[in-house]
Design an enzyme around this catalytic site. Structure first.
Site, PDB file in Angstrom:
ATOM      1  CB  THR A   1      26.443  -3.468 -25.942  1.00  0.00           C
ATOM      2  OG1 THR A   1      27.116  -2.548 -26.782  1.00  0.00           O
ATOM      3  CG2 THR A   1      25.123  -3.872 -26.567  1.00  0.00           C
ATOM      4  CB  CYS A   2      27.100  -6.764 -21.994  1.00  0.00           C
ATOM      5  SG  CYS A   2      26.697  -8.036 -20.823  1.00  0.00           S
TER       6      CYS A   2
ATOM      7  CB  ALA B   1      39.398   7.025 -27.338  1.00  0.00           C
TER       8      ALA B   1
ATOM      9  CG  HIS C   1      16.112 -37.263  -7.757  1.00  0.00           C
ATOM     10  ND1 HIS C   1      15.455 -37.173  -8.962  1.00  0.00           N
ATOM     11  CD2 HIS C   1      15.155 -37.505  -6.807  1.00  0.00           C
ATOM     12  CE1 HIS C   1      14.161 -37.383  -8.763  1.00  0.00           C
ATOM     13  NE2 HIS C   1      13.959 -37.579  -7.471  1.00  0.00           N
TER      14      HIS C   1
ATOM     15  CG  LEU D   1      32.707   2.279 -16.386  1.00  0.00           C
ATOM     16  CD1 LEU D   1      33.185   2.343 -14.938  1.00  0.00           C
ATOM     17  CD2 LEU D   1      33.865   1.897 -17.318  1.00  0.00           C
TER      18      LEU D   1
ATOM     19  CG  ASP E   1      30.031  -7.655 -29.797  1.00  0.00           C
ATOM     20  OD1 ASP E   1      30.293  -8.804 -29.386  1.00  0.00           O
ATOM     21  OD2 ASP E   1      28.932  -7.092 -29.602  1.00  0.00           O
TER      22      ASP E   1
HETATM   23  P1  FAD Z   1      30.404  -3.528 -25.983  1.00  0.00           P
HETATM   24  O1  FAD Z   1      29.678  -4.140 -24.862  1.00  0.00           O
HETATM   25  O2  FAD Z   1      29.615  -3.103 -27.174  1.00  0.00           O
HETATM   26  O3  FAD Z   1      31.190  -2.285 -25.380  1.00  0.00           O
HETATM   27  C1  FAD Z   1      31.913  -1.415 -26.190  1.00  0.00           C
HETATM   28  C2  FAD Z   1      32.037  -0.088 -25.464  1.00  0.00           C
HETATM   29  O4  FAD Z   1      33.008   0.705 -26.141  1.00  0.00           O
HETATM   30  C3  FAD Z   1      30.754   0.732 -25.454  1.00  0.00           C
HETATM   31  O5  FAD Z   1      30.391   1.011 -24.123  1.00  0.00           O
HETATM   32  C4  FAD Z   1      31.101   2.005 -26.231  1.00  0.00           C
HETATM   33  O6  FAD Z   1      30.506   3.166 -25.668  1.00  0.00           O
HETATM   34  C5  FAD Z   1      32.616   2.048 -26.068  1.00  0.00           C
HETATM   35  N1  FAD Z   1      33.317   2.753 -27.155  1.00  0.00           N
HETATM   36  C6  FAD Z   1      33.317   2.435 -28.477  1.00  0.00           C
HETATM   37  N2  FAD Z   1      34.123   3.261 -29.159  1.00  0.00           N
HETATM   38  C7  FAD Z   1      34.643   4.127 -28.251  1.00  0.00           C
HETATM   39  C8  FAD Z   1      35.560   5.216 -28.351  1.00  0.00           C
HETATM   40  N3  FAD Z   1      36.109   5.560 -29.510  1.00  0.00           N
HETATM   41  N4  FAD Z   1      35.874   5.885 -27.229  1.00  0.00           N
HETATM   42  C9  FAD Z   1      35.337   5.517 -26.021  1.00  0.00           C
HETATM   43  N5  FAD Z   1      34.466   4.496 -25.873  1.00  0.00           N
HETATM   44  C10 FAD Z   1      34.140   3.803 -26.975  1.00  0.00           C
HETATM   45  N6  FAD Z   1      25.441 -11.443 -25.256  1.00  0.00           N
HETATM   46  C11 FAD Z   1      25.443 -12.535 -24.453  1.00  0.00           C
HETATM   47  O7  FAD Z   1      26.490 -13.170 -24.322  1.00  0.00           O
HETATM   48  N7  FAD Z   1      24.314 -12.942 -23.788  1.00  0.00           N
HETATM   49  C12 FAD Z   1      23.139 -12.279 -23.896  1.00  0.00           C
HETATM   50  O8  FAD Z   1      22.142 -12.667 -23.294  1.00  0.00           O
HETATM   51  C13 FAD Z   1      23.095 -11.122 -24.732  1.00  0.00           C
HETATM   52  N8  FAD Z   1      21.961 -10.421 -24.872  1.00  0.00           N
HETATM   53  C14 FAD Z   1      21.959  -9.287 -25.642  1.00  0.00           C
HETATM   54  C15 FAD Z   1      20.780  -8.587 -25.758  1.00  0.00           C
HETATM   55  C16 FAD Z   1      20.726  -7.435 -26.532  1.00  0.00           C
HETATM   56  C17 FAD Z   1      19.425  -6.669 -26.641  1.00  0.00           C
HETATM   57  C18 FAD Z   1      21.914  -6.977 -27.188  1.00  0.00           C
HETATM   58  C19 FAD Z   1      21.901  -5.717 -28.014  1.00  0.00           C
HETATM   59  C20 FAD Z   1      23.098  -7.675 -27.071  1.00  0.00           C
HETATM   60  C21 FAD Z   1      23.137  -8.843 -26.305  1.00  0.00           C
HETATM   61  N9  FAD Z   1      24.305  -9.592 -26.176  1.00  0.00           N
HETATM   62  C22 FAD Z   1      24.294 -10.731 -25.398  1.00  0.00           C
HETATM   63  C23 FAD Z   1      25.559  -9.225 -26.891  1.00  0.00           C
HETATM   64  C24 FAD Z   1      26.534  -8.532 -25.925  1.00  0.00           C
HETATM   65  O9  FAD Z   1      25.925  -7.384 -25.392  1.00  0.00           O
HETATM   66  C25 FAD Z   1      27.819  -8.171 -26.670  1.00  0.00           C
HETATM   67  O10 FAD Z   1      28.347  -9.317 -27.283  1.00  0.00           O
HETATM   68  C26 FAD Z   1      28.857  -7.608 -25.712  1.00  0.00           C
HETATM   69  O11 FAD Z   1      28.382  -6.458 -25.053  1.00  0.00           O
HETATM   70  C27 FAD Z   1      30.152  -7.260 -26.458  1.00  0.00           C
HETATM   71  O12 FAD Z   1      31.078  -6.755 -25.558  1.00  0.00           O
HETATM   72  P2  FAD Z   1      32.260  -5.790 -26.032  1.00  0.00           P
HETATM   73  O13 FAD Z   1      33.047  -5.515 -24.802  1.00  0.00           O
HETATM   74  O14 FAD Z   1      32.935  -6.360 -27.201  1.00  0.00           O
HETATM   75  O15 FAD Z   1      31.558  -4.444 -26.549  1.00  0.00           O
END
Ligand code: FAD
Length: 469
Positions: free
Chosen positions: A42-43, A119, A448, A39, A314
């Site tokens: 990526t973030c 899924a 300040h 859970l 994303d």
């Molecule tokens: P995600 O966080 O990518 O989550 C998607 C989830 O879906 C994953 O856990 C994956 O396992 C799951 N999933 C996908 N397909 C399936 C499936 N078929 N069945 C079950 N599970 C599935 N953003 C910021 O705003 N500030 C920052 O400082 C920042 N720093 C970052 C640094 C790095 C190194 C990286 C790589 C990214 C950074 N980001 C930052 C970007 C940020 O992490 C993403 O924009 C954000 O996580 C997107 O959220 P999300 O919920 O769309 O998808």
């Protein structure tokens, strides 16, 4: 196969999906969330949080190093601090674990059922989840797709071994002496600067003319100066071509802007050339949703072309930022619950946790001019802000810049570069969301001594009456 029916099915437990699920649960909707990995997405697991923890570790180390020997600020360390990267990574993991458990607790509190597994959709409202518990078929009335994104690789430079992505760069067990980074966008720069602070020699190979092209030159100059001062080489307009292994070490071959082939020997080659929405491998093609380029197409409420299927974060393209995903997740849950909402953000702030940090909300002066808007621009340097100097942070060339319409002083852009300016980003976003004018900001009493005083002074400068300039 076991089966489950629910009102709302959320796929993906990142900041988009888990927030959508919590809000749906809070609103009394029978909600299931499916996550294949941990859970937080990526973030939390390999993005925002672990990178900021390592950046903090690297900055603490660099700060302590600066006190070694002669010392400064009256603090002198008799010998240099010792860096143990493996230990720093395990500290970072404790931060991630704590937040991970926090997300699980919040979902439970909201009455959301969490299913762990991958899924795969057979049609728009039905998926099969393969997990440790075996196979489970889930059908739902409403589906929220929050599958996120993955690292992009270069076709001729596959990831593996010493060619790593940001995910591996957050989990190294030893400091590379030399790190070559392909791509000087925000992820590459944040990690590269952190590794430079820890002591690695860092070189960037960037295809474009300059670093961080989303920000104008004036904003990125303090970062370029930091890189120069710290002997980080940035090769722009260069194309990475291949990596060969010589004496067990990767050698990166690239073509410079004159067309000459050159090479860098490194311990690791880090590839940070962007991210792509996760659209493959989970049956998206069976759901009949329209695409827009590489991402899922949505309207202002994040509805896809298929009835009662939403997509957020994303998966729906730029800006790929956690706070955008979260805002969309919360909104979609409320729309499903019958509230009248749409995603109508006036301002989505972007922040790079580089050295110094950089923040942008709304239009730059050049972008405003391109749109035919006549502007007034107020700028104020942190070098004239007492708190910045007291924090030993006013000498990096940082400043706040406020851009407003010339006719009615409506603020249309707020930018800052300097140490700790990420913390100003929410004030900037609020100012744009509320439709403030230069007079509103300059007339607000700012505490300040704080860094935020530079925002008030920049607004005053826009009105031609800065006090401390
Ligand atoms: P995600 O966080 O990518 O989550 C998607 C989830 O879906 C994953 O856990 C994956 O396992 C799951 N999933 C996908 N397909 C399936 C499936 N078929 N069945 C079950 N599970 C599935 N953003 C910021 O705003 N500030 C920052 O400082 C920042 N720093 C970052 C640094 C790095 C190194 C990286 C790589 C990214 C950074 N980001 C930052 C970007 C940020 O992490 C993403 O924009 C954000 O996580 C997107 O959220 P999300 O919920 O769309 O998808």
């Amino acid at each position: 196969m076991d089966s489950l029916a629910c009102k709302v099915l959320v796929v993906g437990g990142g900041p988009g999906g888990y927030v959508a699920a919590i809000r749906a649960g809070q609103l009394g909707l029978d909600t299931v969330i499916v996550e294949a990995d941990r859970l937080g997405g990526t973030c939390l697991n390999r993005g925002c949080i672990p990178s900021k923890a390592l950046i903090q570790g690297a900055s603490s180390y660099e700060e302590m190093l600066s006190h070694t020997g002669k010392g400064h600020m009256g603090i002198c360390l008799p010998s240099a601090p010792v860096l143990d990267l493996a230990d720093m990574v395990s500290w970072k993991n404790t931060v991630v674990d704590k937040l991970n458990q926090g997300v699980a607790g919040l979902l439970k509190k909201a009455g959301v059922k969490v299913v762990n597994g991958w899924a795969t959709f057979s049609d728009a409202k039905t998926c099969e989840v393969e997990g440790e518990q075996g196979s489970l078929s889930i059908s739902a009335e409403y589906v929220i797709l929050a599958n996120g994104s993955s690292v992009s690789a270069l076709p001729d430079i596959p990831l593996g071994g010493n060619v790593i992505s940001s995910t591996e760069a957050l989990n190294l067990d030893g400091l590379p002496d030399e790190l070559a980074i392909i791509g000087a966008g925000y992820i590459g720069l944040e990690l590269g600067i952190a590794y430079r602070k820890m002591g690695a020699k860092v070189t960037f190979i960037e295809g474009l003319e300059r670093i961080l092209p989303l920000f104008d030159k004036e904003m990125t100059r303090p970062i370029e100066n930091w890189l120069k001062r710290h002997e980080v080489e940035v090769v722009c307009q260069a194309r990475a071509e291949k990596v060969e292994t010589v004496n067990d070490k990767p050698v990166l071959f690239y073509r410079d802007k004159q067309g000459q082939q050159r090479s860098i020997a490194a311990d690791k080659v880090l590839v940070t050339v962007g991210r792509r929405p996760n659209t493959l491998g989970w049956g998206l093609e069976n759901m009949c949703v329209d695409m827009e380029g590489s991402h899922v197409k949505v309207d202002k409420q994040c509805r896809t072309s298929m009835k009662n299927v939403w997509a957020i974060g994303d998966l729906v393209g730029e800006p790929m930022l956690a706070h955008k995903a979260t805002a969309q997740g919360e909104m979609v849950a409320e729309v499903i619950a019958g509230e009248r909402r749409e995603f109508d953000a006036r301002a989505i702030p972007s922040v790079c946790f580089t050295e110094p940090e950089i923040v942008g909300v709304g239009l730059s002066p050049a972008e405003a001019t391109q749109q035919g808007i006549e502007t007034v621009v107020g700028k104020f340097p942190f070098a004239a802000i007492g708190k910045a100097l007291a924090m030993n942070a006013g000498t990096d060339g940082g400043f706040v810049r406020v851009t407003a319409r010339a006719d009615n002083h409506l603020v249309i852009g707020m930018h800052a570069v300097g140490a700790h300016v990420a913390e100003l980003s929410n004030q900037f976003a609020l100012a744009l969301e509320l439709g403030t004018c230069l007079e509103d900001i300059s007339g607000t009493i700012h505490v300040h001594p704080t860094l935020g005083e530079a925002t008030m002074e920049a607004a005053l400068a826009g009105l031609g009456k800065a006090i401390h300039a």
